[in-house]
Design an enzyme around this catalytic site. Structure first.
Site, mmCIF file in Angstrom:
data_model
loop_
_atom_site.group_PDB
_atom_site.id
_atom_site.type_symbol
_atom_site.label_atom_id
_atom_site.label_comp_id
_atom_site.label_asym_id
_atom_site.label_seq_id
_atom_site.Cartn_x
_atom_site.Cartn_y
_atom_site.Cartn_z
ATOM 1 N N TYR A 11 0.827 -1.220 0.000
ATOM 2 C CA TYR A 11 0.000 0.000 0.000
ATOM 3 C C TYR A 11 0.857 1.265 0.000
ATOM 4 O O TYR A 11 0.406 2.307 -0.456
ATOM 5 C CB TYR A 11 -0.922 0.001 1.224
ATOM 6 C CG TYR A 11 -2.079 -0.938 1.074
ATOM 7 C CD1 TYR A 11 -3.281 -0.505 0.531
ATOM 8 C CD2 TYR A 11 -1.971 -2.279 1.448
ATOM 9 C CE1 TYR A 11 -4.362 -1.369 0.373
ATOM 10 C CE2 TYR A 11 -3.037 -3.150 1.296
ATOM 11 C CZ TYR A 11 -4.231 -2.689 0.761
ATOM 12 O OH TYR A 11 -5.288 -3.549 0.600
ATOM 13 N N THR A 90 2.893 -5.911 14.254
ATOM 14 C CA THR A 90 3.135 -6.111 15.684
ATOM 15 C C THR A 90 3.586 -7.554 15.912
ATOM 16 O O THR A 90 3.030 -8.483 15.315
ATOM 17 C CB THR A 90 1.822 -5.850 16.467
ATOM 18 O OG1 THR A 90 1.347 -4.562 16.105
ATOM 19 C CG2 THR A 90 2.055 -5.907 17.962
ATOM 20 N N CYS A 273 -2.209 0.926 10.593
ATOM 21 C CA CYS A 273 -1.178 1.751 11.237
ATOM 22 C C CYS A 273 -1.453 2.152 12.674
ATOM 23 O O CYS A 273 -0.582 2.003 13.532
ATOM 24 C CB CYS A 273 -0.943 3.010 10.405
ATOM 25 S SG CYS A 273 -0.242 2.647 8.803
HETATM 26 P P1 NAD Z 1 2.040 -4.141 2.854
HETATM 27 O O1 NAD Z 1 1.913 -5.375 3.659
HETATM 28 O O2 NAD Z 1 0.919 -3.707 1.989
HETATM 29 O O3 NAD Z 1 3.334 -4.270 1.898
HETATM 30 C C1 NAD Z 1 4.575 -4.757 2.310
HETATM 31 C C2 NAD Z 1 5.155 -5.591 1.173
HETATM 32 O O4 NAD Z 1 6.506 -5.938 1.521
HETATM 33 C C3 NAD Z 1 4.443 -6.923 0.933
HETATM 34 O O5 NAD Z 1 3.977 -6.960 -0.407
HETATM 35 C C4 NAD Z 1 5.496 -7.991 1.220
HETATM 36 O O6 NAD Z 1 5.395 -9.111 0.371
HETATM 37 C C5 NAD Z 1 6.770 -7.217 0.962
HETATM 38 N N1 NAD Z 1 7.963 -7.782 1.615
HETATM 39 C C6 NAD Z 1 8.121 -8.165 2.900
HETATM 40 N N2 NAD Z 1 9.385 -8.583 3.117
HETATM 41 C C7 NAD Z 1 10.045 -8.457 1.939
HETATM 42 C C8 NAD Z 1 11.387 -8.711 1.526
HETATM 43 N N3 NAD Z 1 12.301 -9.164 2.397
HETATM 44 N N4 NAD Z 1 11.714 -8.479 0.241
HETATM 45 C C9 NAD Z 1 10.777 -8.012 -0.630
HETATM 46 N N5 NAD Z 1 9.514 -7.744 -0.305
HETATM 47 C C10 NAD Z 1 9.137 -7.959 0.975
HETATM 48 O O7 NAD Z 1 2.439 -2.990 3.874
HETATM 49 P P2 NAD Z 1 2.162 -1.421 3.711
HETATM 50 O O8 NAD Z 1 0.788 -1.096 4.143
HETATM 51 O O9 NAD Z 1 2.651 -0.974 2.370
HETATM 52 O O10 NAD Z 1 3.130 -0.843 4.837
HETATM 53 C C11 NAD Z 1 4.533 -0.867 4.689
HETATM 54 C C12 NAD Z 1 5.145 -0.007 5.768
HETATM 55 O O11 NAD Z 1 4.718 1.351 5.626
HETATM 56 C C13 NAD Z 1 4.764 -0.414 7.198
HETATM 57 O O12 NAD Z 1 5.856 -0.182 8.032
HETATM 58 C C14 NAD Z 1 3.641 0.553 7.537
HETATM 59 O O13 NAD Z 1 3.539 0.787 8.920
HETATM 60 C C15 NAD Z 1 4.086 1.812 6.820
HETATM 61 N N6 NAD Z 1 2.990 2.729 6.442
HETATM 62 C C16 NAD Z 1 1.813 2.241 5.953
HETATM 63 C C17 NAD Z 1 0.811 3.128 5.551
HETATM 64 C C18 NAD Z 1 -0.497 2.635 5.014
HETATM 65 O O14 NAD Z 1 -1.395 3.436 4.852
HETATM 66 N N7 NAD Z 1 -0.656 1.363 4.713
HETATM 67 C C19 NAD Z 1 1.036 4.501 5.636
HETATM 68 C C20 NAD Z 1 2.251 4.960 6.118
HETATM 69 C C21 NAD Z 1 3.230 4.061 6.512
HETATM 70 C C1 UDX Z 2 -3.237 6.773 8.854
HETATM 71 C C2 UDX Z 2 -2.688 8.207 8.896
HETATM 72 O O1 UDX Z 2 -3.754 9.138 8.695
HETATM 73 C C3 UDX Z 2 -1.615 8.396 7.842
HETATM 74 O O2 UDX Z 2 -1.045 9.693 7.948
HETATM 75 C C4 UDX Z 2 -0.551 7.338 8.047
HETATM 76 O O3 UDX Z 2 0.448 7.481 7.074
HETATM 77 C C5 UDX Z 2 -1.142 5.951 8.006
HETATM 78 O O4 UDX Z 2 -2.190 5.840 8.991
HETATM 79 P P1 UDX Z 2 -4.975 5.494 7.304
HETATM 80 O O5 UDX Z 2 -4.964 4.492 8.411
HETATM 81 O O6 UDX Z 2 -4.748 5.026 5.918
HETATM 82 O O7 UDX Z 2 -3.877 6.619 7.588
HETATM 83 O O8 UDX Z 2 -6.381 6.271 7.316
HETATM 84 P P2 UDX Z 2 -6.990 7.436 8.223
HETATM 85 O O9 UDX Z 2 -7.690 8.376 7.345
HETATM 86 O O10 UDX Z 2 -6.017 8.004 9.160
HETATM 87 O O11 UDX Z 2 -8.117 6.659 9.051
HETATM 88 C C6 UDX Z 2 -7.775 5.706 10.054
HETATM 89 C C7 UDX Z 2 -9.032 5.244 10.754
HETATM 90 O O12 UDX Z 2 -9.584 6.290 11.568
HETATM 91 C C8 UDX Z 2 -10.152 4.822 9.807
HETATM 92 O O13 UDX Z 2 -10.794 3.677 10.313
HETATM 93 C C9 UDX Z 2 -11.092 6.005 9.814
HETATM 94 O O14 UDX Z 2 -12.409 5.673 9.505
HETATM 95 C C10 UDX Z 2 -10.951 6.457 11.271
HETATM 96 N N1 UDX Z 2 -11.308 7.875 11.484
HETATM 97 C C11 UDX Z 2 -10.595 8.852 10.856
HETATM 98 C C12 UDX Z 2 -12.333 8.207 12.372
HETATM 99 O O15 UDX Z 2 -12.962 7.320 12.963
HETATM 100 N N2 UDX Z 2 -12.616 9.519 12.579
HETATM 101 C C13 UDX Z 2 -11.922 10.527 11.972
HETATM 102 O O16 UDX Z 2 -12.233 11.704 12.228
HETATM 103 C C14 UDX Z 2 -10.885 10.174 11.076
#
Ligand code: NAD
Ligand code: UDX
Length: 482
Positions: A11, A90, A273
């Protein structure tokens, strides 16, 4: 041509790199992953994640300066800058289980970078990691470096799902942490800054030391989640007193020191997250001898769990304390609108709570596939505070009591009650008169996202519960909930 490789096509890795490729035509970006199906999907017409605007950006660059591949080592070896965007969930066992971040994927990525590199590289932490992870990464890289120079930067990602592309196009800020104390570190910071400056105004690019950048990410998510738990705690008091949480949060948010965003009361926050990052923060505080600080942040998650339980209890107590065999239509399963992601979605806990009381669920979500819903409801949940209160539902029970359908009318037909668990726009404009006509009476609406027009639905005949809104006279007469 600068070459970037991003390890992890999830993502964050997918959309972030697609936008870098789109905004920087002179940069070549390879996104690599161990998962073959994920990379295959990135190379197909049906991308592995649903995100508004993502298809267009990917289609414009893919095959030109944006590539998705499972040839991890080849692309890492060729890169000048390696982003690491692997998952950091986690830990579920061992030391710190239930709180600490599991850095297994991160460490294996770092070791592989050290193994395959033949030229100097900037290694960028894109994943959210515990503060001081960069130090551990530096040690792994330098102990295995064969004399190659590595510079580690922290560049946490702040995008939110559902708005990832607009967030990436127009970020509030870009944070780059590095070794400001030495020339090599400063040069690495500048190299990454040169990428972002191609579309992000200079003043929004913040450069700090490594630990500030790592900790800012955890702190930002904790602050955001804390606002939601704060407004959700007030929503319970609103229901008890006749105040309206929408009016209260609007009045509170008008104070410029507080601000109006992120004050929407809900059935609880979800997503991959918030809970994970707060638990991680709690663990770091405990490890640093700060139990009071740890307990403060733990409370944000406890209120979130309370809010989900409260919703289920309200529903059951309103329906004469029994939902056994009653059909309940569930509208929305993803953790927020405009994403198909179900990680930590409140819908899982709510549905499990209803199944535990023997309800029959008919679920509709515009983006979440049926198999994902079945998987989520039958997967045992890790009990983060180890109080043993987590409800586990067997695969058989889920198969017998859950049906997934393809539209809201099907989900609500013959239902005793409706639960709105995700704020999808389409739920605002449903024909609620038609829905009401197709339900046994009394017909209940439990709106966990404050989506419906309460007065209008009451006029139609529904008994409406909407988070933090003055209670329906019918609900006021029901026994008090825990
Ligand atoms: P995700 O699970 O969607 O993607 C992670 C990918 O990494 C997977 O496709 C997995 O197969 C791959 N992977 C794992 N180990 C690997 C390796 N050794 N070599 C190659 N590929 C490997 O996770 P995500 O939601 O993209 O989140 C990634 C990080 O970014 C996390 O630390 C998360 O906390 C952080 N983050 C997520 C969001 C969000 O909105 N999802 C926003 C900000 C930060
Ligand atoms: C969050 C942070 O916003 C983002 O900056 C970070 O990089 C990743 O984690 P995300 O989890 O993708 O992003 O969505 P976000 O819009 O923050 O919503 C998180 C949860 O809170 C959702 O379930 C949403 O419905 C809920 N939410 C959000 C509420 O219940 N009330 C609000 O006012 C805002």
């Amino acid at each position: 041509m600068v070459k970037i490789c991003c390890i992890g096509a999830g993502y964050v890795g997918g959309p972030t790199m697609a936008v870098i490729a789109f905004k920087c035509p002179s940069v070549e970006v390879a996104v690599v992953d161990i998962s073959v199906p994920r990379i295959t999907a990135w190379n197909s017409d049906k991308l592995p994640i649903y995100e508004p605007g993502l298809d267009e950006v990917v289609k414009k660059c893919r095959g030109k300066n944006l590539f998705f591949s499972n040839e991890i080592e080849k692309h890492v070896a060729a890169a000048d800058i390696v982003f690491v965007s692997v998952n950091t969930p986690t830990k579920t066992s061992g030391l710190g289980a239930g709180k600490a971040a599991d850095l297994t994927y991160w460490e294996s990525a770092a070791r592989m970078i050290a193994d395959v590199s033949k030229s100097s590289k900037i290694v960028v932490e894109k994943s959210t990691v515990p503060v001081k992870t960069a130090e551990a990464i530096e040690k792994i890289l330098t102990h295995n470096s064969k004399g190659i120079e590595f510079h580690v930067l922290s560049n946490p990602e702040f995008l939110a799902e559902g708005t990832a592309i607009t967030d990436l196009f127009n970020p509030d800020r870009v944070l780059i942490g590095g070794r400001e104390e030495n020339a090599g570190g400063l040069k690495a910071i500048q190299t990454l800054k040169d990428i972002y400056v191609q579309w992000v105004p200079q003043e929004r690019i913040i450069c700090t030391n490594l630990w500030s950048a790592e900790l800012s990410k955890l702190a930002a998510n904790a602050f955001l989640a804390q606002r939601i738990s704060s407004v959700n705690s007030i929503s319970a008091l609103c229901e008890a007193t006749g105040a309206n949480v929408t009016q209260v949060s609007s009045a509170v948010g008008k104070d410029l020191r507080i601000g109006s965003k992120f004050l929407n009361a809900s059935v609880g926050f979800g997503g991959s997250c918030f809970q994970k990052d707060i638990l991680n923060l709690v663990y770091i505080c405990e490890c640093n001898g700060l139990p009071e600080v740890a307990n403060y942040w733990k409370q944000v998650i406890k209120i979130n769990d309370y809010q989900k339980n409260r919703f289920v209890n309200r529903l059951v107590s309103s329906m004469f304390n029994t939902i056994s065999g009653k059909k309940i239509g569930i509208l929305g399963f993803s953790f927020k609108k405009d994403t198909g992601d179900t990680r930590e979605t409140p819908a899982i806990d709510v549905c499990k709570g209803l199944l535990n009381d023997k309800a029959q669920l008919v679920i509709y979500d515009p983006q979440v596939p049926e198999a994902q819903i079945f998987k989520d409801l039958s997967t045992p949940k890790f009990d983060w505070d180890q109080l043993g209160s987590t409800i586990q539902i067997t695969e058989d029970a889920v198969a017998q009591s859950v049906k997934v359908v393809h539209n809201a009318y099907e989900a609500t037909k013959d239902a005793h009650a409706i639960c709105i668990l995700t704020e999808w726009d389409e739920f605002k404009s449903l024909d609620y008169q038609k829905i009401y006509n197709n339900m046994p009476k009394p017909a209940y609406m439990f709106d966990g996202r404050n989506v419906v027009d309460v007065a209008k639905l009451r006029q139609i005949g529904f008994i409406v519960y909407s988070i933090g809104k003055p209670l329906d006279p019918w609900l006021k007469d029901m026994p008090a909930i825990a």
